[in-house]
Design an enzyme around this catalytic site. Structure first.
Site, PDB file in Angstrom:
ATOM      1  N   THR A 126       0.940  -1.037  -0.046  1.00 14.43           N
ATOM      2  CA  THR A 126      -0.120  -0.142  -0.149  1.00 14.43           C
ATOM      3  C   THR A 126       0.695   1.287  -0.107  1.00 14.43           C
ATOM      4  O   THR A 126       2.072   1.389   0.657  1.00 14.43           O
ATOM      5  CB  THR A 126      -1.054  -0.049   1.183  1.00 14.43           C
ATOM      6  OG1 THR A 126      -1.524   1.150   1.322  1.00 14.43           O
ATOM      7  CG2 THR A 126      -0.150  -0.196   2.643  1.00 14.43           C
ATOM      8  N   GLU A 128       0.357   3.536   1.850  1.00 16.09           N
ATOM      9  CA  GLU A 128       0.331   4.162   3.058  1.00 16.09           C
ATOM     10  C   GLU A 128       1.734   3.964   3.659  1.00 16.09           C
ATOM     11  O   GLU A 128       2.254   4.512   4.588  1.00 16.09           O
ATOM     12  CB  GLU A 128      -0.773   3.317   4.004  1.00 16.09           C
ATOM     13  CG  GLU A 128      -2.228   3.673   3.858  1.00 16.09           C
ATOM     14  CD  GLU A 128      -2.667   4.950   4.532  1.00 16.09           C
ATOM     15  OE1 GLU A 128      -1.947   5.413   5.525  1.00 16.09           O
ATOM     16  OE2 GLU A 128      -3.227   5.704   3.906  1.00 16.09           O
ATOM     17  N   TYR A 151      -1.326   0.025  10.868  1.00 11.06           N
ATOM     18  CA  TYR A 151      -1.677  -0.533   9.476  1.00 11.06           C
ATOM     19  C   TYR A 151      -0.446  -0.308   8.534  1.00 11.06           C
ATOM     20  O   TYR A 151      -0.087  -1.463   7.933  1.00 11.06           O
ATOM     21  CB  TYR A 151      -2.803   0.085   8.991  1.00 11.06           C
ATOM     22  CG  TYR A 151      -3.094  -0.282   7.659  1.00 11.06           C
ATOM     23  CD1 TYR A 151      -3.669  -1.431   7.030  1.00 11.06           C
ATOM     24  CD2 TYR A 151      -2.733   0.680   6.392  1.00 11.06           C
ATOM     25  CE1 TYR A 151      -3.794  -1.775   5.789  1.00 11.06           C
ATOM     26  CE2 TYR A 151      -2.960   0.343   5.151  1.00 11.06           C
ATOM     27  CZ  TYR A 151      -3.482  -0.807   4.779  1.00 11.06           C
ATOM     28  OH  TYR A 151      -3.788  -1.256   3.562  1.00 11.06           O
ATOM     29  N   LYS A 155       1.891  -3.421   7.158  1.00 14.38           N
ATOM     30  CA  LYS A 155       2.171  -3.548   5.697  1.00 14.38           C
ATOM     31  C   LYS A 155       3.507  -3.662   5.200  1.00 14.38           C
ATOM     32  O   LYS A 155       3.929  -4.329   4.394  1.00 14.38           O
ATOM     33  CB  LYS A 155       1.235  -2.851   5.009  1.00 14.38           C
ATOM     34  CG  LYS A 155      -0.168  -3.036   5.259  1.00 14.38           C
ATOM     35  CD  LYS A 155      -0.615  -4.131   4.025  1.00 14.38           C
ATOM     36  CE  LYS A 155      -2.137  -4.423   3.842  1.00 14.38           C
ATOM     37  NZ  LYS A 155      -2.480  -5.269   2.833  1.00 14.38           N
TER      38      LYS A 155
HETATM   39  P1  NDP Z   1     -11.294  -5.123   2.452  1.00 14.46           P
HETATM   40  O1  NDP Z   1     -11.114  -4.607   3.641  1.00 14.46           O
HETATM   41  O2  NDP Z   1     -12.677  -4.590   1.680  1.00 14.46           O
HETATM   42  O3  NDP Z   1     -11.076  -6.515   2.569  1.00 14.46           O
HETATM   43  C1  NDP Z   1     -10.198  -7.162   3.145  1.00 14.46           C
HETATM   44  C2  NDP Z   1     -10.663  -8.578   3.251  1.00 14.46           C
HETATM   45  O4  NDP Z   1      -9.692  -9.286   4.289  1.00 14.46           O
HETATM   46  C3  NDP Z   1     -12.101  -9.001   3.899  1.00 14.46           C
HETATM   47  O5  NDP Z   1     -12.441  -9.708   3.028  1.00 14.46           O
HETATM   48  C4  NDP Z   1     -11.939  -9.634   5.061  1.00 14.46           C
HETATM   49  O6  NDP Z   1     -12.772 -10.603   5.565  1.00 14.46           O
HETATM   50  C5  NDP Z   1     -10.492 -10.256   4.994  1.00 14.46           C
HETATM   51  N1  NDP Z   1      -9.753 -10.374   6.299  1.00 14.46           N
HETATM   52  C6  NDP Z   1      -9.525  -9.608   7.291  1.00 14.46           C
HETATM   53  N2  NDP Z   1      -9.202 -10.264   8.361  1.00 14.46           N
HETATM   54  C7  NDP Z   1      -8.820 -11.476   8.018  1.00 14.46           C
HETATM   55  C8  NDP Z   1      -8.474 -12.760   8.628  1.00 14.46           C
HETATM   56  N3  NDP Z   1      -7.878 -12.631   9.771  1.00 14.46           N
HETATM   57  N4  NDP Z   1      -8.447 -13.959   8.078  1.00 14.46           N
HETATM   58  C9  NDP Z   1      -9.121 -13.991   6.680  1.00 14.46           C
HETATM   59  N5  NDP Z   1      -9.465 -13.050   5.981  1.00 14.46           N
HETATM   60  C10 NDP Z   1      -9.117 -11.593   6.561  1.00 14.46           C
HETATM   61  O7  NDP Z   1      -9.928  -4.292   1.434  1.00 14.46           O
HETATM   62  P2  NDP Z   1      -9.873  -4.132   0.030  1.00 14.46           P
HETATM   63  O8  NDP Z   1     -10.421  -5.023  -0.784  1.00 14.46           O
HETATM   64  O9  NDP Z   1     -10.159  -2.783  -0.062  1.00 14.46           O
HETATM   65  O10 NDP Z   1      -8.324  -4.285  -0.094  1.00 14.46           O
HETATM   66  C11 NDP Z   1      -7.652  -5.402  -0.554  1.00 14.46           C
HETATM   67  C12 NDP Z   1      -6.180  -5.344   0.154  1.00 14.46           C
HETATM   68  O11 NDP Z   1      -5.402  -4.343  -0.540  1.00 14.46           O
HETATM   69  C13 NDP Z   1      -6.138  -5.103   1.592  1.00 14.46           C
HETATM   70  O12 NDP Z   1      -4.820  -6.137   1.885  1.00 14.46           O
HETATM   71  C14 NDP Z   1      -5.897  -3.751   1.590  1.00 14.46           C
HETATM   72  O13 NDP Z   1      -5.034  -3.476   2.926  1.00 14.46           O
HETATM   73  C15 NDP Z   1      -5.088  -3.640   0.516  1.00 14.46           C
HETATM   74  N6  NDP Z   1      -5.041  -1.988  -0.034  1.00 14.46           N
HETATM   75  C16 NDP Z   1      -6.123  -1.553  -0.511  1.00 14.46           C
HETATM   76  C17 NDP Z   1      -6.237  -0.268  -0.673  1.00 14.46           C
HETATM   77  C18 NDP Z   1      -7.660   0.336  -1.196  1.00 14.46           C
HETATM   78  O14 NDP Z   1      -7.477   1.462  -1.717  1.00 14.46           O
HETATM   79  N7  NDP Z   1      -8.717  -0.452  -1.187  1.00 14.46           N
HETATM   80  C19 NDP Z   1      -4.971   0.381  -1.052  1.00 14.46           C
HETATM   81  C20 NDP Z   1      -3.707  -0.334  -0.952  1.00 14.46           C
HETATM   82  C21 NDP Z   1      -3.716  -1.599  -0.433  1.00 14.46           C
HETATM   83  P3  NDP Z   1     -14.193 -10.372   6.349  1.00 14.46           P
HETATM   84  O15 NDP Z   1     -14.869  -9.927   4.904  1.00 14.46           O
HETATM   85  O16 NDP Z   1     -14.449 -11.729   6.638  1.00 14.46           O
HETATM   86  O17 NDP Z   1     -14.142  -9.426   7.146  1.00 14.46           O
HETATM   87  P1  GDP Z   2      -6.909   5.756   3.913  1.00 13.85           P
HETATM   88  O1  GDP Z   2      -6.084   6.432   2.897  1.00 13.85           O
HETATM   89  O2  GDP Z   2      -6.660   4.191   3.642  1.00 13.85           O
HETATM   90  O3  GDP Z   2      -6.642   6.108   5.420  1.00 13.85           O
HETATM   91  O4  GDP Z   2      -8.598   5.755   3.442  1.00 13.85           O
HETATM   92  P2  GDP Z   2      -9.791   6.401   4.122  1.00 13.85           P
HETATM   93  O5  GDP Z   2     -10.823   6.499   3.020  1.00 13.85           O
HETATM   94  O6  GDP Z   2      -9.852   5.757   5.624  1.00 13.85           O
HETATM   95  O7  GDP Z   2      -9.239   7.939   4.342  1.00 13.85           O
HETATM   96  C1  GDP Z   2      -8.720   8.814   3.607  1.00 13.85           C
HETATM   97  C2  GDP Z   2      -8.553  10.375   4.091  1.00 13.85           C
HETATM   98  O8  GDP Z   2      -9.803  10.847   4.437  1.00 13.85           O
HETATM   99  C3  GDP Z   2      -7.631  10.187   5.497  1.00 13.85           C
HETATM  100  O9  GDP Z   2      -6.918  11.324   5.228  1.00 13.85           O
HETATM  101  C4  GDP Z   2      -8.597  10.308   6.499  1.00 13.85           C
HETATM  102  O10 GDP Z   2      -8.042  11.246   7.505  1.00 13.85           O
HETATM  103  C5  GDP Z   2      -9.648  11.315   5.746  1.00 13.85           C
HETATM  104  N1  GDP Z   2     -11.129  11.443   6.465  1.00 13.85           N
HETATM  105  C6  GDP Z   2     -11.619  12.438   6.880  1.00 13.85           C
HETATM  106  N2  GDP Z   2     -12.762  12.113   7.494  1.00 13.85           N
HETATM  107  C7  GDP Z   2     -13.031  10.930   7.342  1.00 13.85           C
HETATM  108  C8  GDP Z   2     -13.867  10.057   7.823  1.00 13.85           C
HETATM  109  O11 GDP Z   2     -15.075  10.121   8.249  1.00 13.85           O
HETATM  110  N3  GDP Z   2     -13.774   8.484   7.751  1.00 13.85           N
HETATM  111  C9  GDP Z   2     -12.386   8.120   6.985  1.00 13.85           C
HETATM  112  N4  GDP Z   2     -12.292   6.631   6.868  1.00 13.85           N
HETATM  113  N5  GDP Z   2     -11.702   8.949   6.380  1.00 13.85           N
HETATM  114  C10 GDP Z   2     -11.691  10.006   6.792  1.00 13.85           C
END
Ligand code: NDP
Ligand code: GDP
Length: 323
Positions: A126, A128, A151, A155
Site C-alpha cells: 500500500t 500508506e 496498519y 504492511k
Molecule cells: P477490504 O477491507 O474490503 O477486504 C479485506 C478482506 O480481508 C475482507 O474480505 C476480510 O474478510 C479479509 N480478512 C480480514 N481479516 C482476515 C483474517 N484474519 N483472515 C482471513 N481474512 C481476513 O479490503 P480491500 O479489498 O479494499 O483491499 C484489499 C487489500 O489491498 C487489503 O490488503 C488492503 O489493505 C490492500 N490495499 C487496499 C487499498 C484500497 O484502497 N482499497 C490500497 C492499498 C492496499 P471479512 O470479509 O471476513 O471481514
Molecule cells: P486511507 O487513505 O486508507 O486512510 O483511506 P480512508 O478513506 O479511510 O481515509 C482517507 C482520508 O480521509 C484520510 O486522510 C482520513 O483522515 C480522511 N477522512 C476524513 N474524514 C474521514 C472519515 O470520516 N472517515 C474516514 N475513513 N476517513 C476520513
C-alpha cells in the site's frame, strides 16, 4: 491445464473484482473465507459471481489452516488481499492488525515455500507505507518509506517479507504498491463510500448530515475494477517485481464532496458536512500521489477511470441501492 488462483480477502472490495477478472480468463478460483455464523457475500453477489467461487475455510491468523489450504489447492497463483485494511482502526486494534497484516503473510509465504514452491504470490502492499515522505511531492518505487500508522507499519513488514522470500528462496513474489482505489462496493467506513452513501441519503431525504474528520487531506483515487488488472499482470511477468499502481492525480476530500453533492444537484455542500474530531487520526497522511510509469512501461497497465467519473459512479450506485 486450467490455471488456479487462491484469493484471500475474497469477500472484501478487491477480491470480487479480481475473482471476476480471473473467472473471465477461465481460472478456477478458490476464495478463503473466515468461519462466520452468517457470512456476507453481498460484494460477490453485486458482481454476480458468488456461486462461481470454490470457498475454503481458514484465517490469516491460523497458520495450520493456511498450510492445509495451500497443500490442498496447490494454486498457480495466490493473491493475498486479506487484511485488517482500515487505517483508522489500526490504532485501536494494533495487535490484531499486526497478526493479520504481518504474521499472516509470513504464514502464507512459509506454506508456499514448503508445500507449493511454484506458486506465484501477490502481496497487497500500500501507498500508506510512504507516509508523508515524497520525492518532489510524488511517490515512486524509489521513494523512502515512513509509515505513520500501525496498519502501514504492519504492511511494511509484509512488503519486506515478500521480497525476502523471493531473494532467499527464489519464489515468485510480487508487491503491488496500490494507491487508494474505490468502487460501489468499497467498505462504508472509508471516506469515499461514506460520502457517496451519505450524499445519496441526503438527496433522498433520509439524512441531513455527514460527519467527517480531516477533509483537507489528499489522495490518489482510482477504480478498483481497473486496479485488479495490474495485480494479475504482475504475476504474468517473467520476473517478480514491485510496482506502484496509481492514477498520478491527487484530490482532496473537499474536491470529492464538491463533485458528489454537485452530481445530485446540491451546491451548498458545506451545510451538510459536520467536522467531528472523533474521525481525525493520531497521525495524518497529508498527500498521496503516485507515479505509475513502471506499471505503464512494463505491465502495459494504465488507469482507465477518471476521478470525476469514479465519484459519480459511486454516488449513482448508492442512490440506486437506497431507492
Ligand atoms: P477490504 O477491507 O474490503 O477486504 C479485506 C478482506 O480481508 C475482507 O474480505 C476480510 O474478510 C479479509 N480478512 C480480514 N481479516 C482476515 C483474517 N484474519 N483472515 C482471513 N481474512 C481476513 O479490503 P480491500 O479489498 O479494499 O483491499 C484489499 C487489500 O489491498 C487489503 O490488503 C488492503 O489493505 C490492500 N490495499 C487496499 C487499498 C484500497 O484502497 N482499497 C490500497 C492499498 C492496499 P471479512 O470479509 O471476513 O471481514
Ligand atoms: P486511507 O487513505 O486508507 O486512510 O483511506 P480512508 O478513506 O479511510 O481515509 C482517507 C482520508 O480521509 C484520510 O486522510 C482520513 O483522515 C480522511 N477522512 C476524513 N474524514 C474521514 C472519515 O470520516 N472517515 C474516514 N475513513 N476517513 C476520513
Amino acid at each position: 491445464m486450467k490455471k488456479t488462483a487462491l484469493i484471500t480477502g475474497i469477500l472484501g472490495q478487491d477480491g470480487p473484482y479480481l475473482a471476476k477478472l480471473l473467472l473471465e480468463k477461465d481460472y478456477k478460483v478458490y476464495g478463503l473465507i473466515r468461519r462466520y455464523s452468517n457470512p456476507n457475500f453481498e460484494n460477490l453477489e453485486f458482481l454476480g459471481i458468488s456461486d462461481r467461487i470454490e470457498y475454503v475455510s481458514g484465517d490469516m491468523t491460523d497458520e495450520a489452516s493456511l498450510i492445509n489450504i495451500i497443500k490442498l489447492t496447490q494454486p498457480t497463483e495466490v493473491y493475498n488481499l486479506a487484511a485488517q485494511s482500515f487505517v483508522g482502526s489500526s490504532w485501536d486494534q494494533s495487535k490484531l492488525t499486526t497478526e493479520v497484516n504481518s504474521l499472516g503473510v509470513l504464514y502464507i509465504l512459509n506454506a508456499i515455500k514448503l508445500f507449493s514452491p511454484l506458486t506465484k504470490f501477490y502481496q497487497a502492499s500500500t501507498s500508506e507505507m510512504f507516509g508523508n515522505s515524497s520525492n518532489e511531492g510524488i511517490q515512486t518505487e524509489e521513494t523512502s518509506f515512513h509509515p505513520r500508522s500501525p496498519y502501514a507499519i504492519a504492511k511494511l513488514y509484509a512488503y519486506w517479507m515478500t521480497i525476502n522470500f523471493k531473494e532467499s528462496y527464489g519464489l515468485f513474489c510480487a508487491n503491488g504498491i496500490l494507491f487508494n482505489h474505490e468502487s460501489p462496493i468499497r467498505g462504508k467506513e472509508f471516506v469515499t463510500r461514506k460520502i457517496s452513501d451519505g450524499v445519496a441519503k441526503i438527496k433522498l431525504g433520509l439524512s441531513d448530515k455527514i460527519r467527517l474528520g480531516n477533509i483537507d487531506s489528499k489522495r490518489d483515487w482510482g477504480f478498483a475494477g481497473n486496479y485488479v488488472e495490474a495485480m494479475w499482470l504482475m504475476l504474468q511477468q517473467e520476473k517478480a517485481d514491485n510496482y506502484i499502481v496509481s492514477t498520478g492525480e491527487s484530490h482532496s476530500i473537499k474536491n470529492f464532496l464538491e463533485i458528489a453533492f454537485d452530481h445530485v444537484g446540491i451546491s451548498d455542500w458545506e451545510k451538510h458536512v459536520t467536522i467531528d474530531p472523533n474521525f481525525k487520526r493520531p497521525a495524518e497522511l497529508h498527500v498521496l500521489q503516485g507515479k505509475s510509469d513502471k506499471a505503464k512501461n512494463v505491465l502495459k497497465w494504465i488507469p482507465k477511470v477518471k476521478f470525476e467519473e469514479l465519484v459519480k459512479m459511486m454516488v449513482d450506485a448508492d442512490l440506486q441501492r437506497l431507492r
